[in-house]
Scaffold this motif. Structure first.
Motif, PDB file in Angstrom:
ATOM      1  N   LEU A   1       0.830  -1.210   0.000  1.00  0.00           N
ATOM      2  CA  LEU A   1       0.000   0.000   0.000  1.00  0.00           C
ATOM      3  C   LEU A   1       0.866   1.263   0.000  1.00  0.00           C
ATOM      4  CD1 LEU A   1      -2.771  -1.116   2.527  1.00  0.00           C
ATOM      5  CD2 LEU A   1      -2.809  -1.246   0.028  1.00  0.00           C
ATOM      6  N   SER A   2       2.140   1.073  -0.340  1.00  0.00           N
ATOM      7  CA  SER A   2       3.080   2.184  -0.541  1.00  0.00           C
ATOM      8  C   SER A   2       3.486   2.897   0.729  1.00  0.00           C
ATOM      9  CB  SER A   2       2.531   3.195  -1.552  1.00  0.00           C
ATOM     10  OG  SER A   2       2.480   2.610  -2.813  1.00  0.00           O
ATOM     11  N   SER A   3       3.843   2.129   1.758  1.00  0.00           N
ATOM     12  CA  SER A   3       4.351   2.764   2.975  1.00  0.00           C
ATOM     13  C   SER A   3       5.661   3.503   2.696  1.00  0.00           C
ATOM     14  CB  SER A   3       4.540   1.728   4.089  1.00  0.00           C
ATOM     15  OG  SER A   3       5.360   0.667   3.662  1.00  0.00           O
ATOM     16  N   SER A   4       6.480   3.002   1.773  1.00  0.00           N
ATOM     17  CA  SER A   4       7.747   3.682   1.476  1.00  0.00           C
ATOM     18  C   SER A   4       7.493   5.008   0.760  1.00  0.00           C
ATOM     19  CB  SER A   4       8.670   2.781   0.644  1.00  0.00           C
ATOM     20  OG  SER A   4       8.052   2.381  -0.554  1.00  0.00           O
ATOM     21  N   ALA A   5       6.621   5.008  -0.252  1.00  0.00           N
ATOM     22  CA  ALA A   5       6.314   6.257  -0.952  1.00  0.00           C
ATOM     23  C   ALA A   5       5.639   7.253  -0.019  1.00  0.00           C
ATOM     24  CB  ALA A   5       5.420   5.978  -2.157  1.00  0.00           C
ATOM     25  N   SER A   6       4.808   6.762   0.892  1.00  0.00           N
ATOM     26  CA  SER A   6       4.154   7.631   1.874  1.00  0.00           C
ATOM     27  C   SER A   6       5.189   8.374   2.708  1.00  0.00           C
ATOM     28  CB  SER A   6       3.242   6.782   2.768  1.00  0.00           C
ATOM     29  OG  SER A   6       2.574   7.571   3.710  1.00  0.00           O
ATOM     30  N   LEU A   7       6.212   7.655   3.159  1.00  0.00           N
ATOM     31  CA  LEU A   7       7.282   8.267   3.954  1.00  0.00           C
ATOM     32  C   LEU A   7       8.120   9.221   3.103  1.00  0.00           C
ATOM     33  CD1 LEU A   7       8.997   8.556   6.500  1.00  0.00           C
ATOM     34  CD2 LEU A   7      10.159   6.425   5.886  1.00  0.00           C
ATOM     35  N   GLU A   8       8.381   8.837   1.868  1.00  0.00           N
ATOM     36  CA  GLU A   8       9.203   9.687   0.996  1.00  0.00           C
ATOM     37  C   GLU A   8       8.521  11.029   0.728  1.00  0.00           C
ATOM     38  OE1 GLU A   8      11.017   5.760  -1.246  1.00  0.00           O
ATOM     39  OE2 GLU A   8       9.429   6.928  -2.203  1.00  0.00           O
ATOM     40  N   VAL A   9       7.239  10.986   0.344  1.00  0.00           N
ATOM     41  CA  VAL A   9       6.545  12.238   0.028  1.00  0.00           C
ATOM     42  C   VAL A   9       6.316  13.053   1.300  1.00  0.00           C
ATOM     43  CG1 VAL A   9       4.533  13.275  -1.088  1.00  0.00           C
ATOM     44  CG2 VAL A   9       5.508  11.163  -2.007  1.00  0.00           C
ATOM     45  N   LEU A  10       6.122  12.391   2.421  1.00  0.00           N
ATOM     46  CA  LEU A  10       6.055  13.076   3.714  1.00  0.00           C
ATOM     47  C   LEU A  10       7.327  13.874   3.949  1.00  0.00           C
ATOM     48  CD1 LEU A  10       4.467  13.189   6.548  1.00  0.00           C
ATOM     49  CD2 LEU A  10       6.092  11.458   7.247  1.00  0.00           C
ATOM     50  N   THR A  11       8.474  13.246   3.698  1.00  0.00           N
ATOM     51  CA  THR A  11       9.764  13.928   3.862  1.00  0.00           C
ATOM     52  C   THR A  11       9.856  15.137   2.942  1.00  0.00           C
ATOM     53  OG1 THR A  11      10.796  11.808   4.401  1.00  0.00           O
ATOM     54  CG2 THR A  11      12.267  13.619   3.804  1.00  0.00           C
ATOM     55  N   ALA A  12       9.417  14.969   1.694  1.00  0.00           N
ATOM     56  CA  ALA A  12       9.443  16.079   0.745  1.00  0.00           C
ATOM     57  C   ALA A  12       8.590  17.249   1.235  1.00  0.00           C
ATOM     58  CB  ALA A  12       8.958  15.612  -0.625  1.00  0.00           C
ATOM     59  N   MET A  13       7.430  16.937   1.841  1.00  0.00           N
ATOM     60  CA  MET A  13       6.561  18.001   2.359  1.00  0.00           C
ATOM     61  C   MET A  13       7.209  18.714   3.549  1.00  0.00           C
ATOM     62  SD  MET A  13       3.762  19.639   1.856  1.00  0.00           S
ATOM     63  CE  MET A  13       2.711  18.645   0.801  1.00  0.00           C
ATOM     64  N   ILE A  14       7.906  17.964   4.399  1.00  0.00           N
ATOM     65  CA  ILE A  14       8.649  18.576   5.506  1.00  0.00           C
ATOM     66  C   ILE A  14       9.714  19.527   4.962  1.00  0.00           C
ATOM     67  CG2 ILE A  14      10.287  18.108   7.390  1.00  0.00           C
ATOM     68  CD1 ILE A  14       8.718  15.494   7.909  1.00  0.00           C
ATOM     69  N   LEU A  15      10.443  19.085   3.948  1.00  0.00           N
ATOM     70  CA  LEU A  15      11.485  19.928   3.352  1.00  0.00           C
ATOM     71  C   LEU A  15      10.875  21.191   2.740  1.00  0.00           C
ATOM     72  CD1 LEU A  15      13.678  17.206   1.555  1.00  0.00           C
ATOM     73  CD2 LEU A  15      14.073  18.261   3.800  1.00  0.00           C
TER      74      LEU A  15
END
Length: 389
Positions: free
Chosen positions: A128-142
């Motif tokens: 269910l894309s837990s890795s992509a969820s974390l990646e885009v979360l990081t991008a939003m933090i940045l």
């Protein structure tokens, strides 16, 4: 205590101060169009209400400090923002750190680090894309902490690049796109060749989307995923000897049948056939949905699973058992595996008044056959990654 309060509380406990911002990044489910994204075809995903939460605040030094409630045994993982490399001991944090590194390589400058506490309620390894969820979360933090001039589509592209180049998983754009671009109550019809897309209202009449987890975890980096991609690339290279084409997604069924004899390896023929026909199924399925033909949409979902089982060979015993049991249930419009395969989840369209019997019957029979229970989630379609507060 709800999840947001829990993440805030854990942040204060570990960093002895309050988080400055709270974020949420969804998971995704792909309704149809599997293994088409890196073959230049179409996909039809939607973001879901399960996902990854974060509490974060900037630091004054150059340290990145990460803590995951899901991986509490790993403790706090730290790195210097100016010297990020992929290290095995960084474990889950490599997905987060990889995004930072790729952003830096694309000219973004970060003068300080940040603290972050992560909690996800997506089942890990479920596709269910837990890795992509974390990646885009990081991008939003940045984007938020450093005032970056970057739109969501570009964020998705850079997150995909982080997974490809830093983590080593040769995925297409589907997951990061769906997580970044999600819209409540809509799925996204994306042409992965051109990145043109449109939102399609999910009007399923008296039906809902049910995700069923095999509870058989997959690890795509260690699986045959990258092998499937290279087999499709080989098929495309062979086809190019006969026809000028840039991706398998450019071919329809008739065109594929004209050129398939150019593919030397019979296994590569099967892989390419799936990529071409799955793309055509996806185009037909979206048209069916827009014409309120839910029955045809479900039929195409079923055909998708069969192709993933027979031609792409990425399903396996657990996913096949779930799909076959679903096809036998009253009120099921269609059911197929979703995600990369080799474990993970199926996605089914089920009539609302049949959901409870669907869960009961499949749980009972799947447990008898496989030896452990599946889990079920009725999917709420949500927005893409966002700031909560």
């Amino acid at each position: 205590m709800d999840i947001v309060e829990k993440v805030k509380s854990e942040y204060k406990k570990h960093y002895e101060s309050d988080a400055e911002k709270l974020f949420f990044s969804p998971g995704r489910v792909n309704l149809i169009g599997e293994h088409t994204d890196y073959n230049g075809g179409h996909v039809f995903p939607c973001a879901i209400s399960l996902g990854t939460y974060a509490a974060a605040a900037p630091r004054t030094d150059s340290k990145i400090s990460c803590y995951s409630l899901n991986m509490a045994e790993k403790g706090i993982i730290t790195a210097d923002i100016n010297s990020i490399t992929n290290k095995k001991e960084q474990d889950w944090a490599n997905y987060l750190l990889g995004v930072i590194k790729i952003f830096q390589e694309h000219g973004f400058v970060f003068g300080h680090g940040f603290n972050v506490v992560i909690y996800g309620n997506l089942p890990g390894g479920a596709g269910l894309s837990s890795s992509a969820s974390l990646e885009v979360l990081t991008a939003m933090i940045l984007k938020e902490f450093y005032g970056l001039a970057i739109d969501r589509l570009e964020m998705a592209k850079l997150c995909q690049k982080a997974e490809n180049q830093f983590v080593g998983m040769n995925c297409g754009i589907l997951d990061q796109f769906a997580v970044a671009m999600g819209k409540k109550d809509y799925a996204m019809f994306l042409d992965c060749n051109t990145l043109k897309y449109r939102y399609v209202k999910l009007e399923l009449a008296d039906c809902c989307i049910v995700i069923t987890n095999t509870n058989s975890k997959h690890s795509l980096v260690d699986s045959a995923y990258n092998e499937r991609r290279s087999q499709c690339e080989q098929a495309l290279a062979d086809i190019k000897q006969l026809k000028k084409v840039d991706s398998l997604g450019e071919l329809n069924e008739a065109e594929f049948n004209q050129v398939k004899q150019a593919i030397k390896d019979p296994t590569c023929v099967k892989r390419a056939r799936h990529a071409v026909l799955e793309n055509q199924r996806t185009i037909k399925a979206v048209a069916a949905l827009e014409n309120s033909d839910i029955a045809l949409f479900g039929k195409l979902m079923n055909e998708s699973h069969v192709s993933l089982r027979d031609d792409y060979e990425v399903t396996g015993r657990e996913l096949d058992t779930l799909a076959e049991l679903a096809w036998q249930q009253n009120g099921v419009i269609g059911s197929r595996m979703t995600g990369g395969g080799f474990g993970g989840c199926t996605v089914s369209i089920v009539k609302n008044d049949c959901v409870e019997s669907f869960k009961h019957n499949i749980s009972e029979k799947y447990t008898q056959i496989i030896g452990h229970k599946p889990d079920f989630y009725v999917a709420d379609i949500d927005d893409g990654t966002k700031i909560i507060k």
